[in-house]
Design a protein around this motif. Structure first.
Motif, PDB file in Angstrom:
ATOM      1  N   SER A  78       0.836  -1.188   0.000  1.00  0.00           N
ATOM      2  CA  SER A  78       0.000   0.000   0.000  1.00  0.00           C
ATOM      3  C   SER A  78       0.875   1.242   0.000  1.00  0.00           C
ATOM      4  O   SER A  78       1.844   1.341   0.744  1.00  0.00           O
ATOM      5  CB  SER A  78      -0.883  -0.017   1.252  1.00  0.00           C
ATOM      6  OG  SER A  78      -1.558   1.203   1.376  1.00  0.00           O
ATOM      7  N   SER A  79       0.496   2.197  -0.844  1.00  0.00           N
ATOM      8  CA  SER A  79       1.169   3.488  -0.886  1.00  0.00           C
ATOM      9  C   SER A  79       0.070   4.546  -0.848  1.00  0.00           C
ATOM     10  O   SER A  79      -0.551   4.852  -1.869  1.00  0.00           O
ATOM     11  CB  SER A  79       2.011   3.622  -2.143  1.00  0.00           C
ATOM     12  OG  SER A  79       2.601   4.902  -2.206  1.00  0.00           O
ATOM     13  N   GLY A  80      -0.196   5.035   0.363  1.00  0.00           N
ATOM     14  CA  GLY A  80      -1.332   5.963   0.521  1.00  0.00           C
ATOM     15  C   GLY A  80      -2.625   5.196   0.310  1.00  0.00           C
ATOM     16  O   GLY A  80      -2.875   4.186   0.954  1.00  0.00           O
ATOM     17  N   GLN A  93      11.700   0.303   3.254  1.00  0.00           N
ATOM     18  CA  GLN A  93      12.438   1.560   3.162  1.00  0.00           C
ATOM     19  C   GLN A  93      11.651   2.718   3.771  1.00  0.00           C
ATOM     20  O   GLN A  93      11.705   3.837   3.281  1.00  0.00           O
ATOM     21  CB  GLN A  93      12.765   1.872   1.702  1.00  0.00           C
ATOM     22  CG  GLN A  93      13.609   0.808   1.047  1.00  0.00           C
ATOM     23  CD  GLN A  93      14.180   1.295  -0.249  1.00  0.00           C
ATOM     24  OE1 GLN A  93      15.348   1.628  -0.279  1.00  0.00           O
ATOM     25  NE2 GLN A  93      13.385   1.358  -1.299  1.00  0.00           N
ATOM     26  N   GLY A  94      10.913   2.416   4.835  1.00  0.00           N
ATOM     27  CA  GLY A  94      10.124   3.470   5.487  1.00  0.00           C
ATOM     28  C   GLY A  94       9.010   3.949   4.588  1.00  0.00           C
ATOM     29  O   GLY A  94       8.124   3.195   4.229  1.00  0.00           O
ATOM     30  N   THR A  95       9.066   5.219   4.169  1.00  0.00           N
ATOM     31  CA  THR A  95       7.996   5.771   3.335  1.00  0.00           C
ATOM     32  C   THR A  95       8.202   5.508   1.850  1.00  0.00           C
ATOM     33  O   THR A  95       7.319   5.771   1.049  1.00  0.00           O
ATOM     34  CB  THR A  95       7.870   7.290   3.574  1.00  0.00           C
ATOM     35  OG1 THR A  95       9.121   7.909   3.268  1.00  0.00           O
ATOM     36  CG2 THR A  95       7.480   7.589   5.016  1.00  0.00           C
ATOM     37  N   SER A  96       9.357   4.996   1.446  1.00  0.00           N
ATOM     38  CA  SER A  96       9.607   4.661   0.040  1.00  0.00           C
ATOM     39  C   SER A  96       9.160   3.230  -0.239  1.00  0.00           C
ATOM     40  O   SER A  96       8.913   2.446   0.669  1.00  0.00           O
ATOM     41  CB  SER A  96      11.096   4.784  -0.283  1.00  0.00           C
ATOM     42  OG  SER A  96      11.530   6.105  -0.098  1.00  0.00           O
ATOM     43  N   ALA A  97       9.094   2.887  -1.505  1.00  0.00           N
ATOM     44  CA  ALA A  97       8.674   1.545  -1.917  1.00  0.00           C
ATOM     45  C   ALA A  97       9.671   0.500  -1.414  1.00  0.00           C
ATOM     46  O   ALA A  97      10.884   0.743  -1.395  1.00  0.00           O
ATOM     47  CB  ALA A  97       8.595   1.476  -3.435  1.00  0.00           C
TER      48      ALA A  97
END
Length: 149
Positions: free
Chosen positions: A5-7, A25-29
């Motif tokens: 999930s991204s957002g 990678q935290g907030t990255s893919a």
């Protein structure tokens, strides 16, 4: 491939290769990466020709070998400093790693004849040759590879 999930959107990673791990990678893919591993030995002081230098190491995991690097605090002079790493009493090299006389680094010319170390393989190190004027001192050996799962 893995869906994440991204957002408010579902996305998919590229397909990983066999043996790779998925890294957050935290907030990255997230991404796929090969688990790099290795073994490191340090031999303090002036080097001397000997067999089974330092401890015998029993491999805690399997490792696919990719190379070896050597670094000396005191460069050998007059001749190369040559090491031999053995797996269960047999060399893993067809060309052994060395630090040439007058140099502080080496190992790039080594050729592996064994490329896999299995769990419970026993590793030992021999010093086959030292510098003839100054033997060389303070040597770090790093055996590099990819950890197998």
């Amino acid at each position: 491939a893995v869906v994440y999930s991204s957002g408010n959107t579902l996305k998919q990673t590229a397909k990983g290769l066999s043996g790779q791990l998925l890294i957050s990678q935290g907030t990255s893919a997230p991404k796929w990466a090969s688990p790099v591993g290795g073994m490191i030995w340090y031999f303090d002081g002036t080097q001397a020709v000997t067999t089974s230098k330092g401890p015998q190491i029993t491999m805690p995991f399997s490792l696919s070998l990719s190379g070896v690097t050597l670094r000396a605090k005191g460069a050998p002079t007059g001749a190369a400093l040559i090491y031999n790493i053995k797996k269960d009493g047999t060399t893993i090299f067809s060309t052994r790693p060395q630090i040439n006389g007058g140099s502080f680094v080496g190992g790039s010319g080594a050729v592996l004849s064994t490329t896999t170390l299995g769990v419970n393989s026993v590793l030992t190190i021999d010093i086959d040759q030292v510098g003839s004027t100054f033997a060389g001192s303070g040597v770090t050996i790093m055996l590099k590879g990819t950890r197998n799962y």
